[in-house]
Design an enzyme around this catalytic site. Structure first.
Site, PDB file in Angstrom:
ATOM      1  N   ASP A   1      35.207   4.166  -6.020  1.00 41.48           N
ATOM      2  CA  ASP A   1      34.503   4.344  -7.302  1.00 41.48           C
ATOM      3  C   ASP A   1      33.320   3.377  -7.443  1.00 41.48           C
ATOM      4  O   ASP A   1      32.786   3.193  -8.531  1.00 41.48           O
ATOM      5  CB  ASP A   1      35.481   4.157  -8.481  1.00 41.48           C
TER       6      ASP A   1
ATOM      7  N   HIS B   1      12.267  -4.469  12.977  1.00 40.51           N
ATOM      8  CA  HIS B   1      13.044  -4.172  11.767  1.00 40.51           C
ATOM      9  C   HIS B   1      14.369  -4.936  11.740  1.00 40.51           C
ATOM     10  O   HIS B   1      15.373  -4.434  11.230  1.00 40.51           O
ATOM     11  CB  HIS B   1      13.285  -2.663  11.632  1.00 40.51           C
TER      12      HIS B   1
ATOM     13  N   ASP C   1       9.915 -11.950   6.872  1.00 40.88           N
ATOM     14  CA  ASP C   1       9.191 -10.886   6.158  1.00 40.88           C
ATOM     15  C   ASP C   1       9.999 -10.631   4.895  1.00 40.88           C
ATOM     16  O   ASP C   1      11.108 -10.095   4.960  1.00 40.88           O
ATOM     17  CB  ASP C   1       9.114  -9.645   7.061  1.00 40.88           C
TER      18      ASP C   1
ATOM     19  N   ASP D   1       5.081  -8.211  -0.596  1.00 38.39           N
ATOM     20  CA  ASP D   1       5.476  -8.010   0.809  1.00 38.39           C
ATOM     21  C   ASP D   1       4.750  -9.066   1.634  1.00 38.39           C
ATOM     22  O   ASP D   1       3.568  -8.921   1.931  1.00 38.39           O
ATOM     23  CB  ASP D   1       5.089  -6.588   1.244  1.00 38.39           C
TER      24      ASP D   1
ATOM     25  N   HIS E   1       2.574  -1.966  15.830  1.00 38.66           N
ATOM     26  CA  HIS E   1       2.678  -1.369  14.497  1.00 38.66           C
ATOM     27  C   HIS E   1       1.319  -1.353  13.801  1.00 38.66           C
ATOM     28  O   HIS E   1       0.390  -2.042  14.218  1.00 38.66           O
ATOM     29  CB  HIS E   1       3.722  -2.114  13.642  1.00 38.66           C
TER      30      HIS E   1
ATOM     31  N   HIS F   1      -0.434  -1.051   4.648  1.00 35.69           N
ATOM     32  CA  HIS F   1       0.140   0.078   3.894  1.00 35.69           C
ATOM     33  C   HIS F   1      -0.057  -0.219   2.419  1.00 35.69           C
ATOM     34  O   HIS F   1      -0.229  -1.372   2.021  1.00 35.69           O
ATOM     35  CB  HIS F   1       1.628   0.284   4.234  1.00 35.69           C
TER      36      HIS F   1
ATOM     37  N   HIS G   1       6.575   0.235   0.373  1.00 42.78           N
ATOM     38  CA  HIS G   1       5.724   1.218   1.058  1.00 42.78           C
ATOM     39  C   HIS G   1       5.374   2.239  -0.015  1.00 42.78           C
ATOM     40  O   HIS G   1       6.084   3.213  -0.238  1.00 42.78           O
ATOM     41  CB  HIS G   1       6.466   1.867   2.232  1.00 42.78           C
TER      42      HIS G   1
ATOM     43  N   GLU H   1      -1.235  -7.104   7.676  1.00 46.21           N
ATOM     44  CA  GLU H   1      -0.159  -7.752   8.410  1.00 46.21           C
ATOM     45  C   GLU H   1      -0.314  -7.689   9.931  1.00 46.21           C
ATOM     46  O   GLU H   1       0.470  -7.039  10.623  1.00 46.21           O
ATOM     47  CB  GLU H   1       1.192  -7.160   8.003  1.00 46.21           C
TER      48      GLU H   1
ATOM     49  N   TYR I   1       3.665 -10.034  19.449  1.00 42.62           N
ATOM     50  CA  TYR I   1       5.065 -10.124  19.886  1.00 42.62           C
ATOM     51  C   TYR I   1       5.067 -10.214  21.409  1.00 42.62           C
ATOM     52  O   TYR I   1       4.774  -9.226  22.088  1.00 42.62           O
ATOM     53  CB  TYR I   1       5.856  -8.909  19.391  1.00 42.62           C
TER      54      TYR I   1
ATOM     55  N   ARG J   1       4.070 -12.799  12.746  1.00 41.28           N
ATOM     56  CA  ARG J   1       3.393 -11.876  11.830  1.00 41.28           C
ATOM     57  C   ARG J   1       2.982 -12.690  10.605  1.00 41.28           C
ATOM     58  O   ARG J   1       3.738 -13.564  10.154  1.00 41.28           O
ATOM     59  CB  ARG J   1       4.304 -10.704  11.435  1.00 41.28           C
TER      60      ARG J   1
ATOM     61  N   GLU K   1       1.448 -11.837   6.777  1.00 41.54           N
ATOM     62  CA  GLU K   1       1.224 -10.665   5.912  1.00 41.54           C
ATOM     63  C   GLU K   1       0.883 -11.108   4.497  1.00 41.54           C
ATOM     64  O   GLU K   1       1.633 -11.872   3.872  1.00 41.54           O
ATOM     65  CB  GLU K   1       2.493  -9.801   5.897  1.00 41.54           C
TER      66      GLU K   1
HETATM   67  N1  GLY Z   1       8.326  -5.471   4.891  1.00 42.99           N
HETATM   68  C1  GLY Z   1       8.026  -4.226   5.413  1.00 42.99           C
HETATM   69  C2  GLY Z   1       6.672  -4.145   5.898  1.00 42.99           C
HETATM   70  O1  GLY Z   1       6.050  -5.157   6.160  1.00 42.99           O
HETATM   71  O2  GLY Z   1       6.099  -3.109   5.982  1.00 42.99           O
HETATM   72 MN    MN Z   2       4.318  -4.650   4.992  1.00 49.43          MN
HETATM   73 MN    MN Z   3       6.525  -7.036   5.300  1.00 48.93          MN
END
Ligand code: GLY
Ligand code: MN
Ligand code: MN
Length: 428
Positions: A41, A246, A263, A274, A355, A359, A366, A384, A388, A397, A399
């Site tokens: 539940d 991820h 991140d 983000d 990547h 975004h 996102h 970002e 790597y 990274r 961002e």
């Molecule tokens: N935290 C997800 C991205 O950087 O897109």
């Molecule tokens: Mn991002």
């Molecule tokens: Mn991010």
């Protein structure tokens, strides 16, 4: 969680714009999110659908908005369907909004009970020719679980096959893409809280701490500052975990000599931050780590100027990849000659940066919008770049969140990113 009140004028204005973009003789139905079951539940924590929040400010479950701008009865032109408050049930389920509170939050006077929705909808639909529904049109959306708008679309197509059905997503996307001043204020606050969490982490990290302890430092700061929590599953990855794009397990230990990639971002008033930052676990970058870090930082700083009206995410990706390719040559990862003879379908830089680098962000991390959309003033995006390098256990990274303008506005200038700043703060 801190209660963050909105101005009902914000939601009212959003509805007015949407109503004007519908064809004549239309009804638009905007459903809320489902309450998703975890086991038995128990449900997962509820988060309102971003569309429904945008047009009403109502965060309560089992809520639906219906707009019928030309209904003969003016009272039926904007309706919220909500749970009927029941004082006996509320002992168990918690407080439910009254009609007056729904009006005060959304500016909508006509509130009806969700259990009566089918009957009322019939009248509304029969007074219109066109039915607009808010299906999830995010390009990368993939989920086998059905959701309210999708179920409703099937039901209504069965019951009203002679009506014309339309997509709300393209109309709502255009609206949500351009952030209004009140939205940017909330995003700035989300970034500020994210920054205080980073300051806390800088004081905390040393060899031997675990990734989950670092995550705990973040959430502690988020919640005490009034954020709902993380805007998305945070990534706290040290050493080889920083190479997993991820990675969200956050179960490892931060070891001496490793880089820690984080991140993470707070959600404040339903708006996301983000942020990515990369720091040396022992408080000092090695010369090689520093060279790689500064390459990414140079690109990030220089690419900020790309966030001007007229550009697209697609173009920004291509430009930033090119900039990173130059830096990778400088770092000795491959030569300019090798780039000249590379397979254009499999460029060498893609081995070290696989990547996209931007975004849209807003009510969702996102957020709505396509990579071919021409940027306009007031849109907000991430920037970002990263690198790597598996063989060297280096994952970096950085961002930030940028508002599009003739001179782009970085909402994260207060969050340290210079090598000297990070090292100084870690040694305090
Ligand atoms: N935290 C997800 C991205 O950087 O897109
Ligand atoms: Mn991002
Ligand atoms: Mn991010």
């Amino acid at each position: 969680m801190k209660k963050i009140l909105y101005n009902p004028d914000f939601h009212r204005n959003n509805r007015t714009i949407l109503a004007k973009s519908l064809q004549p003789s239309s009804i638009a139905i905007i459903t809320g999110n489902d309450e998703l079951n975890r086991n038995g539940d128990q449900n997962f924590p509820f988060r309102q659908s971003s569309d429904l929040f945008y047009f009403t400010g109502i965060e309560q479950e089992k809520t639906m908005l219906v707009l019928c701008p030309e209904h003969p009865d003016p009272k039926m032109r904007e309706i919220i369907f909500a749970i009927k408050p029941d004082p006996i049930l509320e002992t168990w389920t918690g407080y439910k909004l009254t009609t007056e509170e729904i009006w005060a939050t959304s500016g909508i006077k006509t509130v009806k009970w969700i259990n009566d929705a089918d009957m009322v909808l019939r009248d509304l639909i029969l007074n219109a020719e066109n039915i607009y529904l808010n299906l999830n049109e995010y390009t990368k959306y993939q989920n086998p679980v059905s959701y309210q708008a999708e179920r409703l679309a099937h039901e209504l197509k069965q019951s009203y096959p002679a009506h014309r059905f339309h997509r709300l997503a393209p109309l709502i996307t255009i609206q949500r893409l351009i952030k209004q001043p009140i939205e940017i204020e909330h995003m700035q606050e989300a970034c500020k809280i994210t920054g205080t969490a980073f300051q806390r982490v800088l004081k905390f990290v040393k060899p031997g701490v675990t990734e989950y302890e670092v995550e705990a430092e973040m959430i502690h700061e988020f919640i005490r500052k009034g954020a709902r929590g993380h805007a998305y599953q945070p990534i706290v990855g040290s050493g080889e975990n920083a190479l997993v794009l991820h990675y969200t397990e956050n179960s490892g230990t931060c070891k001496n000599g490793e880089l820690l990639l984080m991140d993470f971002g707070a959600e404040y008033g339903n708006y996301a931050a983000d942020c990515s930052r990369t720091i040396p676990v022992n408080g000092k970058f090695t010369p090689r780590q520093k060279a790689c870090y500064e390459a990414v930082l140079r690109v990030q700083k220089s690419a900020t100027k790309l966030f001007v009206p007229g550009k697209t995410i697609d173009e920004i990706n291509k430009t930033v990849w090119k900039m990173m390719e130059e830096e990778m040559i400088g770092l000795g990862l491959f030569t300019a000659k090798e780039v000249k003879s590379q397979d254009p379908e499999k460029p060498l830089f893609f081995n070290y940066l696989m990547h996209g680098v931007a975004h849209f962000i807003g009510l969702d991390v996102h957020d709505v919008g396509s990579k071919y959309q021409k940027l306009k003033r007031g849109m907000v995006l991430t920037l970002e770049p990263g690198i790597y390098i598996k063989d060297e256990n280096i994952g970096i990274r950085i961002e930030n969140n940028i508002v599009v303008d003739e001179v782009p506005i970085d909402l994260m200038t207060e969050i340290p990113r210079e090598v000297s700043e990070i090292e100084a703060l870690m040694h305090q």
